[in-house]
Design an enzyme around this catalytic site. Structure first.
Site, PDB file in Angstrom:
ATOM      1  N   HIS A  19       0.895  -1.403   0.141  1.00  0.00           N
ATOM      2  CA  HIS A  19       0.022   0.051   0.014  1.00  0.00           C
ATOM      3  C   HIS A  19       0.890   1.086  -0.028  1.00  0.00           C
ATOM      4  O   HIS A  19       0.377   2.346  -0.335  1.00  0.00           O
ATOM      5  CB  HIS A  19      -1.055   0.199   1.065  1.00  0.00           C
ATOM      6  CG  HIS A  19      -1.625  -1.230   1.345  1.00  0.00           C
ATOM      7  ND1 HIS A  19      -1.239  -2.110   2.285  1.00  0.00           N
ATOM      8  CD2 HIS A  19      -2.593  -1.879   0.919  1.00  0.00           C
ATOM      9  CE1 HIS A  19      -1.719  -3.265   2.482  1.00  0.00           C
ATOM     10  NE2 HIS A  19      -2.740  -3.186   1.454  1.00  0.00           N
ATOM     11  N   CYS A  47       3.452  -1.087  -4.307  1.00  0.00           N
ATOM     12  CA  CYS A  47       2.934  -1.600  -5.779  1.00  0.00           C
ATOM     13  C   CYS A  47       3.275  -0.378  -6.587  1.00  0.00           C
ATOM     14  O   CYS A  47       3.402   0.807  -6.272  1.00  0.00           O
ATOM     15  CB  CYS A  47       1.315  -1.710  -5.837  1.00  0.00           C
ATOM     16  SG  CYS A  47       0.732  -1.641  -7.477  1.00  0.00           S
ATOM     17  N   GLU A 101      -2.863   3.534   2.056  1.00  0.00           N
ATOM     18  CA  GLU A 101      -2.443   3.958   0.876  1.00  0.00           C
ATOM     19  C   GLU A 101      -2.756   5.628   0.922  1.00  0.00           C
ATOM     20  O   GLU A 101      -1.853   6.212   0.358  1.00  0.00           O
ATOM     21  CB  GLU A 101      -3.060   3.401  -0.329  1.00  0.00           C
ATOM     22  CG  GLU A 101      -2.764   4.082  -1.775  1.00  0.00           C
ATOM     23  CD  GLU A 101      -3.665   3.434  -2.705  1.00  0.00           C
ATOM     24  OE1 GLU A 101      -3.596   4.116  -3.852  1.00  0.00           O
ATOM     25  OE2 GLU A 101      -3.924   2.349  -2.581  1.00  0.00           O
ATOM     26  N   SER A 151      -6.291  -9.166  -3.234  1.00  0.00           N
ATOM     27  CA  SER A 151      -5.512  -9.931  -2.481  1.00  0.00           C
ATOM     28  C   SER A 151      -6.149 -10.838  -1.941  1.00  0.00           C
ATOM     29  O   SER A 151      -5.578 -11.490  -0.824  1.00  0.00           O
ATOM     30  CB  SER A 151      -5.296  -8.912  -1.357  1.00  0.00           C
ATOM     31  OG  SER A 151      -6.573  -8.340  -0.706  1.00  0.00           O
TER      32      SER A 151
END
Length: 336
Positions: free
Chosen positions: A82, A104, A135, A286
């Site tokens: 995140h 990511c 995030e 996920s």
């Protein structure tokens, strides 16, 4: 009445960012002499975290200062998919920790945009579904003094401003960025509201919503007209999974959340699936696919003639394995 047909969404489950992050933890747990620590859940799925925790080679923490107290703690920390704020990265360096950044790459792109526009003197309107989502915390941390959090349409909880009423210091120097896991439709509508209020608003040419989020939502939309109800396998703290659940309910009329196949018992006891002949199934980015297959197997036991249909295309994207950075290799933020 028995379920006769299941439509499995494709794509579903693990995206490239999740695969990269999980593999980073698995490889580090084998490679490192001592157990490794992951800052925050590597991905937002209870089963994934439980499986990685088995054997004691992987620990999960929400505070880097607690690592030293862990049993047989090592000096390697992995950052979750995140993303993190610069403050967390600098704290790891101060503690002398080696780091593996499993953020990511699509989240990293948003971080890069935030830093760029902050340097140019823009106010950043960061659209998210929760001020507490990791995030959002990480992206805001890149330029906290330049960032205003805006709730995606319909979500204006604590810390999030309403797009209809948010105030900005200079409407002529304004850019919008977004959390990567939001509803595609709601995000588009939110940006339209902001653009109507602030005509000079800069919208980066490449969408911040990730390809996996969009593809999974599109798959739900394609299947919904063909099914009586939807099952969405996701943990409650998965943003992209909960957006899938909301979308499935809006498109199909009936949608239910599962963590695992064990949750089917309650649905069946409550009669939630009564009258369902055709069933759509999808899963968060996920969610391991074996959990989906367990659900399919459950319905196949009830009906050996069950028809399972998969339509769409799998994604063919891979992200590079993150490298380990020693604390002596990490530069202070001001030098990067």
């Amino acid at each position: 009445m028995t379920v006769e047909r299941i439509h499995l969404a494709k794509p579903r489950g693990f995206c490239a960012g999740v695969v990269m992050a999980i593999q980073a933890v698995e490889k580090a747990a084998v490679r490192e002499e001592k157990p490794v620590t992951v800052y925050h859940s590597i991905v937002h799925n209870h089963t994934v975290v439980e499986r990685l925790s088995e054997g004691g080679r992987v620990h999960f923490v929400e505070d880097l200062d607690t690592i030293e107290a862990l049993p047989d703690s090592g000096d390697t920390v992995i950052f979750s998919a995140h993303g993190i704020s610069p403050a967390v990265r600098e704290r790891a360096r101060a503690l002398g920790l080696s780091t593996i950044d499993a953020t990511c790459p699509l989240v990293t792109k948003v971080h890069t945009e935030a830093k760029k526009y902050a340097r140019e003197g823009y106010t950043i309107l960061l659209i998210g579904d929760s001020a507490k989502h990791q995030e959002v915390i990480g992206t805001r941390g890149e330029a906290p003094e330049n960032t205003i959090l805006v709730g995606v349409l319909g979500k204006t909880g604590a810390g999030l401003h309403d797009p209809h009423t948010v105030e900005v210091p200079d409407p002529e120097r304004l850019v919008v960025l977004t959390q990567t896991t939001l509803s595609v439709d709601d995000t588009r509508k939110t940006i339209e509201i902001l653009k109507n209020r602030f005509p000079a608003l800069v919208v980066p040419p490449s969408e911040d919503l990730c390809y996996a989020t969009k593809n999974r939502q599109d798959a739900v939309k394609n299947i919904a007209p063909q099914v009586d109800a939807f099952l969405v396998l996701t943990s409650t703290h998965s943003s992209n999974g909960m957006r899938l659940l909301e979308l499935a309910e809006a498109e199909a009329g009936r949608a239910y959340r599962l963590e695992t196949a064990a949750d089917l018992q309650a649905l069946e006891q409550n009669g939630d699936l009564d009258g369902v002949r055709s069933l759509g199934i999808t899963s968060a980015a996920s969610t391991p696919d074996d959990l989906v297959q367990d659900v399919v197997a459950h319905f196949r036991r009830l009906n050996p003639e069950l028809q399972v249909i998969e339509e769409g295309e799998w994604e063919n994207i891979e992200f590079r394995e993150p490298k380990k950075i020693l604390p002596t290799q990490a530069l202070p933020r001001t030098m990067q």
